[in-house]
Design a protein around this motif. Structure first.
Motif, PDB file in Angstrom:
ATOM      1  N   ARG A  81      24.433  14.992  14.453  1.00  0.00           N
ATOM      2  CA  ARG A  81      24.895  13.792  15.146  1.00  0.00           C
ATOM      3  C   ARG A  81      26.187  14.032  15.933  1.00  0.00           C
ATOM      4  NH1 ARG A  81      21.287  10.226  13.404  1.00  0.00           N
ATOM      5  NH2 ARG A  81      20.582  10.252  11.269  1.00  0.00           N
ATOM      6  N   ARG A  82      26.689  15.262  15.901  1.00  0.00           N
ATOM      7  CA  ARG A  82      27.905  15.576  16.661  1.00  0.00           C
ATOM      8  C   ARG A  82      27.593  15.539  18.152  1.00  0.00           C
ATOM      9  NH1 ARG A  82      29.202  20.925  13.293  1.00  0.00           N
ATOM     10  NH2 ARG A  82      26.944  20.878  13.230  1.00  0.00           N
ATOM     11  N   MET A  83      28.499  14.964  18.914  1.00  0.00           N
ATOM     12  CA  MET A  83      28.288  14.831  20.353  1.00  0.00           C
ATOM     13  C   MET A  83      28.676  16.106  21.106  1.00  0.00           C
ATOM     14  SD  MET A  83      26.894  11.964  20.369  1.00  0.00           S
ATOM     15  CE  MET A  83      26.639  11.721  22.092  1.00  0.00           C
ATOM     16  N   ASP A  84      29.703  16.799  20.634  1.00  0.00           N
ATOM     17  CA  ASP A  84      30.134  18.011  21.327  1.00  0.00           C
ATOM     18  C   ASP A  84      29.231  19.183  20.948  1.00  0.00           C
ATOM     19  OD1 ASP A  84      31.127  17.976  18.681  1.00  0.00           O
ATOM     20  OD2 ASP A  84      32.576  19.544  19.180  1.00  0.00           O
ATOM     21  N   PHE A  85      29.101  20.117  21.854  1.00  0.00           N
ATOM     22  CA  PHE A  85      28.297  21.305  21.605  1.00  0.00           C
ATOM     23  C   PHE A  85      29.090  22.483  22.137  1.00  0.00           C
ATOM     24  CE2 PHE A  85      24.585  24.120  21.866  1.00  0.00           C
ATOM     25  CZ  PHE A  85      23.966  23.801  20.670  1.00  0.00           C
ATOM     26  N   PRO A  86      29.116  23.598  21.428  1.00  0.00           N
ATOM     27  CA  PRO A  86      29.926  24.742  21.876  1.00  0.00           C
ATOM     28  C   PRO A  86      29.587  25.151  23.313  1.00  0.00           C
ATOM     29  CG  PRO A  86      28.992  25.167  19.710  1.00  0.00           C
ATOM     30  CD  PRO A  86      28.376  23.899  20.213  1.00  0.00           C
TER      31      PRO A  86
END
Length: 126
Positions: A81-86
Motif C-alpha cells: 500500500r506504499r505510494m512511493d516506489f524506488p
C-alpha cells in the motif's frame, strides 16, 4: 529489492497489466538473496497466470480487497500500500500467461545483486 531492519530481503513488485490497464503493487520477504530470487521467479509466474482473478477481485470487486489479500497471501505475497516506489528499480517486460524465460532472470539477478551490494557498501561506509 532492499533489506529491512530485521535483515530480511524485501522484494517489491509493481505489476502493470496492459490488457486491463491497471497496476498491482505487492511485496514479499525472504531470508536470503537466493531465496528472494526463487520467490521472485515464483511470484512472477503466479502474477502472470492469475491476472484475470487478480483484476476481478482487485478492480471489479474493489470493495472486497480482503479476498485479494488472502489470494496473494497463499502465494506468499502481500498487497503493498506504499505510494512511493524506488527510483532505481529493475524493470522487466513479460508476455502474458507465459513462463518467465531464464534469459530474463539471469540479467535481473545480476542487477539486483549489484544493487544490494551497493547499498551494503554505502551502509558500511557510514
Amino acid at each position: 529489492m532492499e533489506r529491512n531492519q530485521s535483515g530480511k530481503y524485501c522484494v517489491r513488485l509493481r505489476v502493470y497489466y496492459p490488457r486491463h490497464a491497471w497496476t498491482l503493487n505487492v511485496y514479499f520477504l525472504a531470508g536470503s538473496f537466493d531465496r528472494s530470487m526463487k520467490k521472485l521467479e515464483e511470484a512472477l509466474d503466479f502474477l502472470q497466470r492469475q491476472e484475470e482473478k487478480l483484476w476481478f477481485w482487485g478492480v471489479d470487486r474493489a470493495d472486497d480487497m480482503g479476498f485479494s489479500a488472502e489470494f496473494l497471501k497463499e502465494a506468499g505475497m502481500k498487497l503493498d500500500r506504499r505510494m512511493d516506489f524506488p527510483k532505481r528499480a529493475t524493470s522487466v517486460t513479460l508476455a502474458p500467461e507465459r513462463e518467465v524465460p531464464a534469459s530474463v532472470l539471469g540479467p535481473m539477478r545480476r542487477g539486483l545483486a549489484e544493487a544490494v551490494d551497493l547499498v551494503r557498501a554505502a551502509a558500511a561506509g557510514d
